[in-house]
Write a protein that holds these residues in place. Structure first.
Motif, PDB file in Angstrom:
ATOM      1  N   ARG A   1       1.627   6.047  -9.809  1.00  0.00           N
ATOM      2  CA  ARG A   1       2.084   5.824 -11.168  1.00  0.00           C
ATOM      3  C   ARG A   1       1.775   4.335 -11.665  1.00  0.00           C
ATOM      4  O   ARG A   1       1.660   4.025 -12.719  1.00  0.00           O
ATOM      5  CB  ARG A   1       3.526   5.879 -11.127  1.00  0.00           C
ATOM      6  CG  ARG A   1       4.025   7.571 -11.087  1.00  0.00           C
ATOM      7  CD  ARG A   1       3.693   8.080 -12.427  1.00  0.00           C
ATOM      8  NE  ARG A   1       4.486   7.507 -13.369  1.00  0.00           N
ATOM      9  CZ  ARG A   1       5.651   8.082 -13.625  1.00  0.00           C
ATOM     10  NH1 ARG A   1       6.532   9.028 -13.205  1.00  0.00           N
ATOM     11  NH2 ARG A   1       6.626   7.302 -14.763  1.00  0.00           N
ATOM     12  N   VAL A   2       1.769   3.486 -10.605  1.00  0.00           N
ATOM     13  CA  VAL A   2       1.371   1.989 -11.017  1.00  0.00           C
ATOM     14  C   VAL A   2      -0.121   2.078 -11.862  1.00  0.00           C
ATOM     15  O   VAL A   2      -0.151   1.554 -12.552  1.00  0.00           O
ATOM     16  CB  VAL A   2       1.533   1.265  -9.800  1.00  0.00           C
ATOM     17  CG1 VAL A   2       1.005  -0.119 -10.150  1.00  0.00           C
ATOM     18  CG2 VAL A   2       2.764   1.123  -9.275  1.00  0.00           C
ATOM     19  N   SER A   3      -1.128   2.736 -10.911  1.00  0.00           N
ATOM     20  CA  SER A   3      -2.325   2.831 -11.439  1.00  0.00           C
ATOM     21  C   SER A   3      -2.160   3.598 -12.760  1.00  0.00           C
ATOM     22  O   SER A   3      -3.156   3.242 -13.688  1.00  0.00           O
ATOM     23  CB  SER A   3      -3.181   3.705 -10.473  1.00  0.00           C
ATOM     24  OG  SER A   3      -3.269   2.880  -9.124  1.00  0.00           O
ATOM     25  N   LEU A   4      -1.598   4.555 -12.963  1.00  0.00           N
ATOM     26  CA  LEU A   4      -1.522   5.368 -14.205  1.00  0.00           C
ATOM     27  C   LEU A   4      -0.914   4.755 -15.251  1.00  0.00           C
ATOM     28  O   LEU A   4      -1.429   4.611 -16.456  1.00  0.00           O
ATOM     29  CB  LEU A   4      -0.643   6.761 -13.907  1.00  0.00           C
ATOM     30  CG  LEU A   4      -0.696   7.840 -14.694  1.00  0.00           C
ATOM     31  CD1 LEU A   4      -2.140   8.421 -14.483  1.00  0.00           C
ATOM     32  CD2 LEU A   4       0.418   8.712 -14.429  1.00  0.00           C
ATOM     33  N   HIS A   5       0.041   3.701 -14.938  1.00  0.00           N
ATOM     34  CA  HIS A   5       0.510   2.691 -16.094  1.00  0.00           C
ATOM     35  C   HIS A   5      -0.434   1.784 -16.406  1.00  0.00           C
ATOM     36  O   HIS A   5      -0.667   1.374 -17.613  1.00  0.00           O
ATOM     37  CB  HIS A   5       1.775   2.132 -15.709  1.00  0.00           C
ATOM     38  CG  HIS A   5       2.355   1.349 -16.552  1.00  0.00           C
ATOM     39  ND1 HIS A   5       3.169   1.878 -17.686  1.00  0.00           N
ATOM     40  CD2 HIS A   5       2.521  -0.003 -16.742  1.00  0.00           C
ATOM     41  CE1 HIS A   5       3.512   0.999 -18.105  1.00  0.00           C
ATOM     42  NE2 HIS A   5       3.332  -0.219 -18.018  1.00  0.00           N
ATOM     43  N   GLN A   6      -1.475   1.561 -15.528  1.00  0.00           N
ATOM     44  CA  GLN A   6      -2.527   0.611 -15.888  1.00  0.00           C
ATOM     45  C   GLN A   6      -3.700   1.260 -16.482  1.00  0.00           C
ATOM     46  O   GLN A   6      -4.700   0.541 -16.956  1.00  0.00           O
ATOM     47  CB  GLN A   6      -3.084  -0.225 -14.797  1.00  0.00           C
ATOM     48  CG  GLN A   6      -1.585  -1.049 -14.253  1.00  0.00           C
ATOM     49  CD  GLN A   6      -2.145  -2.032 -13.148  1.00  0.00           C
ATOM     50  OE1 GLN A   6      -2.515  -1.559 -11.858  1.00  0.00           O
ATOM     51  NE2 GLN A   6      -2.450  -3.167 -13.422  1.00  0.00           N
ATOM     52  N   GLY A   7      -3.684   2.586 -16.788  1.00  0.00           N
ATOM     53  CA  GLY A   7      -4.759   3.306 -17.284  1.00  0.00           C
ATOM     54  C   GLY A   7      -5.987   3.799 -16.548  1.00  0.00           C
ATOM     55  O   GLY A   7      -7.176   3.973 -16.795  1.00  0.00           O
TER      56      GLY A   7
ATOM     57  N   GLN B   1      -8.467   7.749 -12.825  1.00  0.00           N
ATOM     58  CA  GLN B   1      -9.034   8.211 -11.404  1.00  0.00           C
ATOM     59  C   GLN B   1      -8.733   7.700 -10.126  1.00  0.00           C
ATOM     60  O   GLN B   1      -8.464   8.295  -9.055  1.00  0.00           O
ATOM     61  CB  GLN B   1     -10.600   7.652 -11.447  1.00  0.00           C
ATOM     62  CG  GLN B   1     -11.462   8.532 -12.695  1.00  0.00           C
ATOM     63  CD  GLN B   1     -11.663   9.805 -12.429  1.00  0.00           C
ATOM     64  OE1 GLN B   1     -11.361  10.439 -11.092  1.00  0.00           O
ATOM     65  NE2 GLN B   1     -12.151  10.718 -13.211  1.00  0.00           N
ATOM     66  N   GLU B   2      -8.128   6.463 -10.147  1.00  0.00           N
ATOM     67  CA  GLU B   2      -7.512   5.656  -9.133  1.00  0.00           C
ATOM     68  C   GLU B   2      -6.386   6.492  -8.661  1.00  0.00           C
ATOM     69  O   GLU B   2      -5.755   6.756  -7.712  1.00  0.00           O
ATOM     70  CB  GLU B   2      -7.285   4.344  -9.374  1.00  0.00           C
ATOM     71  CG  GLU B   2      -6.729   3.507  -8.208  1.00  0.00           C
ATOM     72  CD  GLU B   2      -6.547   1.908  -8.686  1.00  0.00           C
ATOM     73  OE1 GLU B   2      -7.846   1.221  -8.644  1.00  0.00           O
ATOM     74  OE2 GLU B   2      -5.382   1.419  -8.992  1.00  0.00           O
ATOM     75  N   ALA B   3      -5.624   6.613  -9.836  1.00  0.00           N
ATOM     76  CA  ALA B   3      -4.234   7.488  -9.759  1.00  0.00           C
ATOM     77  C   ALA B   3      -4.321   8.934  -8.990  1.00  0.00           C
ATOM     78  O   ALA B   3      -3.646   9.301  -8.043  1.00  0.00           O
ATOM     79  CB  ALA B   3      -3.604   7.724 -10.985  1.00  0.00           C
ATOM     80  N   LEU B   4      -5.665   9.568  -9.493  1.00  0.00           N
ATOM     81  CA  LEU B   4      -5.754  10.884  -8.865  1.00  0.00           C
ATOM     82  C   LEU B   4      -6.148  10.783  -7.471  1.00  0.00           C
ATOM     83  O   LEU B   4      -5.791  11.522  -6.529  1.00  0.00           O
ATOM     84  CB  LEU B   4      -7.140  11.509  -9.522  1.00  0.00           C
ATOM     85  CG  LEU B   4      -6.699  11.920 -10.976  1.00  0.00           C
ATOM     86  CD1 LEU B   4      -8.025  12.357 -11.670  1.00  0.00           C
ATOM     87  CD2 LEU B   4      -5.664  13.347 -10.995  1.00  0.00           C
ATOM     88  N   HIS B   5      -6.636   9.652  -6.963  1.00  0.00           N
ATOM     89  CA  HIS B   5      -7.209   9.227  -5.469  1.00  0.00           C
ATOM     90  C   HIS B   5      -5.607   9.274  -4.806  1.00  0.00           C
ATOM     91  O   HIS B   5      -5.645   9.932  -3.697  1.00  0.00           O
ATOM     92  CB  HIS B   5      -8.121   8.259  -5.674  1.00  0.00           C
ATOM     93  CG  HIS B   5      -8.456   8.056  -3.757  1.00  0.00           C
ATOM     94  ND1 HIS B   5      -9.645   8.718  -3.259  1.00  0.00           N
ATOM     95  CD2 HIS B   5      -7.984   6.866  -3.027  1.00  0.00           C
ATOM     96  CE1 HIS B   5      -9.562   8.174  -2.001  1.00  0.00           C
ATOM     97  NE2 HIS B   5      -8.639   7.162  -1.999  1.00  0.00           N
ATOM     98  N   LEU B   6      -4.988   8.496  -5.278  1.00  0.00           N
ATOM     99  CA  LEU B   6      -3.617   8.296  -4.681  1.00  0.00           C
ATOM    100  C   LEU B   6      -2.772   9.610  -4.826  1.00  0.00           C
ATOM    101  O   LEU B   6      -1.857   9.895  -3.677  1.00  0.00           O
ATOM    102  CB  LEU B   6      -2.725   7.021  -5.367  1.00  0.00           C
ATOM    103  CG  LEU B   6      -3.366   5.776  -5.033  1.00  0.00           C
ATOM    104  CD1 LEU B   6      -2.785   4.718  -5.909  1.00  0.00           C
ATOM    105  CD2 LEU B   6      -3.159   5.022  -3.478  1.00  0.00           C
ATOM    106  N   PHE B   7      -2.756  10.131  -5.774  1.00  0.00           N
ATOM    107  CA  PHE B   7      -1.852  11.447  -5.637  1.00  0.00           C
ATOM    108  C   PHE B   7      -2.531  12.525  -4.625  1.00  0.00           C
ATOM    109  O   PHE B   7      -1.665  13.264  -4.238  1.00  0.00           O
ATOM    110  CB  PHE B   7      -1.789  12.238  -7.048  1.00  0.00           C
ATOM    111  CG  PHE B   7      -1.181  11.238  -8.213  1.00  0.00           C
ATOM    112  CD1 PHE B   7      -0.050  10.452  -7.944  1.00  0.00           C
ATOM    113  CD2 PHE B   7      -1.773  11.206  -9.339  1.00  0.00           C
ATOM    114  CE1 PHE B   7       0.587   9.704  -8.735  1.00  0.00           C
ATOM    115  CE2 PHE B   7      -0.823  10.513 -10.597  1.00  0.00           C
ATOM    116  CZ  PHE B   7       0.361   9.612 -10.187  1.00  0.00           C
ATOM    117  N   GLY B   8      -3.758  12.389  -4.450  1.00  0.00           N
ATOM    118  CA  GLY B   8      -4.518  13.398  -3.450  1.00  0.00           C
ATOM    119  C   GLY B   8      -3.757  13.178  -2.300  1.00  0.00           C
ATOM    120  O   GLY B   8      -3.710  13.970  -1.590  1.00  0.00           O
ATOM    121  N   LEU B   9      -3.876  11.760  -2.003  1.00  0.00           N
ATOM    122  CA  LEU B   9      -3.461  11.589  -0.582  1.00  0.00           C
ATOM    123  C   LEU B   9      -2.004  11.875  -0.423  1.00  0.00           C
ATOM    124  O   LEU B   9      -1.645  12.162   0.588  1.00  0.00           O
ATOM    125  CB  LEU B   9      -3.490   9.722  -0.326  1.00  0.00           C
ATOM    126  CG  LEU B   9      -4.980   9.150  -0.356  1.00  0.00           C
ATOM    127  CD1 LEU B   9      -4.925   7.786  -0.298  1.00  0.00           C
ATOM    128  CD2 LEU B   9      -5.642  10.091   0.966  1.00  0.00           C
TER     129      LEU B   9
END
Length: 456
Positions: free
Chosen positions: A259-265, A268-276
């Motif tokens: 969510r931190v990554s998502l807030h920063q736009g 793709q980084e968020a998808l990686h973290l959500f996948g983990l």
């Protein structure tokens, strides 16, 4: 003018043993239920003025706290109350130091930047069971403070209650209302790992409690746009959760990092973290955790304009929630079981998707979900109420109802100005203005523009 007697001699109460309304006061103290504490003192003949004099508060403020019109969560205020009333500090989860000097006060500066490539590599290792030695470079620097020489179940209980109290405060008033206090408690609670008496069973409980507390501190920092501090505390949460084998809480840490990554736009980084996080959540068998990660994965795909993936993950989230048992769901997943929250995040997702040229038809779906979220949201969840109004405003604009969009946007500002200290709220209001500003000739939107562009 005669000197006042020492506070310790003013009030003599066996706090660890007395009861009020049939409930042990030590249980109330652990929950920082000061209304019950002041109510007890009133019942034994003390006036609000006398209580106030003991704790350095006005009689009116003591009365407001006693009648639950105000709450006190700031660390130094709680210290003052403990000292003034002669309450053993450990009963309230406070440091055993007499006073907090600068050397153990929560840092006022933001954390050093985190290398996200290094972060992603480290948290990937934690997801599969290894805690990299180099992870220490990504963890928060905790101020030194004193703690009990011996840790018992009571201290762990206190850490859990502290987290619950601050989580509720955050929902009502935002991260700015309680980040400093939560970080001070985290500094104290982390020292419990060095105390004697930590059995294997108690150690697992303490690591789990610390993981939850650092998870919350990270979320509070994120709410204030302090993303480096957020990532450090959330990574610390992952380390403690992995140590305790608390897989649902571990999955929650990945969700919040995403969510931190998502807030920063950084979709793709968020998808990686959500996948983990999904990897861990599936291993845990916790349906709400799996659902949360599917829902937020849908959000990331909505930012990318990928309609098929959005629909797929929302369906999977609903299937997981249908299998969830609210009675056994971990505390940190309870929000996902609230119908208002499901409608609220669905409104956000469909709104983001509708902003892409080929998916404008999702605006009607977003509007429907936003209306449901507003109708179902509870008053105490103030920040989510603001987000719901922002979604309702955005969806209204996207469906062509400019007047309604302006009215809902102004309502969001009204709610935000009612004691909310959240940078995320400000950021979303700014993003809403960017969406609606091309229609600034519409009176309702012009009114919103005047409010949003006034000095804040």
């Amino acid at each position: 003018m005669h000197a006042a007697p020492p506070r310790a001699t003013r009030i003599q109460v066996a706090w660890a043993y007395v009861e009020h309304d049939g409930v042990p006061l030590r249980d109330r103290l652990a929950r920082h239920d000061l209304a019950a504490v002041f109510g007890y003192l009133k019942s034994i003949g003390m006036s609000w003025a006398k209580i106030g004099a003991a704790v350095d508060l006005t009689a009116s403020r003591v009365s407001e706290i006693a009648h639950r019109k105000r709450i006190a969560t700031e660390y130094r205020v709680l210290e003052r109350i403990a000292t003034g009333l002669g309450i053993p500090r450990h009963l309230m989860g406070l440091s055993h130091a007499e006073a907090h000097g600068p050397e153990i006060a929560p840092p006022t500066t933001r954390a050093a930047p985190v290398d996200t490539h290094e972060l992603l590599a480290a948290v990937a290792g934690i997801a599969v069971g290894a805690i990299p030695a180099a992870v220490h470079r990504l963890l928060p620097t905790m101020p030194r403070t004193s703690a009990p020489a011996v840790v018992t179940a009571a201290e762990v209980d206190t850490v859990e209650v502290i987290t619950t109290v601050h989580r509720r405060r955050d929902a009502v008033a935002g991260g700015g209302a309680c980040l400093a206090s939560a970080r001070a408690y985290a500094a104290w609670a982390t020292r419990l790992l060095d105390a004697d008496g930590l059995t294997e069973t108690l150690g697992l409980r303490l690591h789990t409690a610390l993981a939850d507390l650092h998870n919350l501190v990270g979320w509070l920092a994120h709410d204030l746009d302090d993303h480096h501090t957020a990532r450090r505390h959330l990574t610390q949460s992952l380390v403690y959760a992995r140590t305790a084998g608390a897989l649902p809480l571990l999955a929650n840490g990945y969700y919040r990092l995403g969510r931190v990554s998502l807030h920063q736009g950084r979709a793709q980084e968020a998808l990686h973290l959500f996948g983990l996080g999904q990897l861990v959540a599936q291993q845990s068998g916790c349906h709400p955790s799996v659902a949360i990660l599917h829902t937020n994965t849908a959000w990331a795909y909505a930012l990318l304009g990928q309609e098929t993936q959005v629909s797929d993950h929302l369906v999977r989230a609903r299937d997981e929630l249908a299998q969830a048992d609210p009675r056994s769901a971990p505390t940190w997943t309870q929000f996902a079981l609230d119908p208002a929250d499901l409608h609220g995040i669905s409104a956000v997702i469909h709104t983001e998707l509708a902003r892409h040229p080929h998916h404008h038809h999702h605006a009607d779906t977003a509007l429907e979900h936003a209306h449901h979220a507003v109708a179902l949201r509870q008053p105490h969840d103030q920040r989510s109420r603001i987000f719901d109004q922002i979604s309702l405003a955005a969806a209204s604009i996207l469906t062509g109802d400019l007047a309604a969009g302006g009215r809902h946007a102004t309502t969001a500002v009204d709610l935000a100005e009612n004691g909310m200290t959240s940078a995320r709220v400000t950021d979303r209001l700014d993003a809403l203005w960017a969406l609606v500003s091309p229609h600034h000739d519409e009176p309702e939107i012009a009114a919103f523009g005047q409010r949003i562009n006034a000095p804040r």
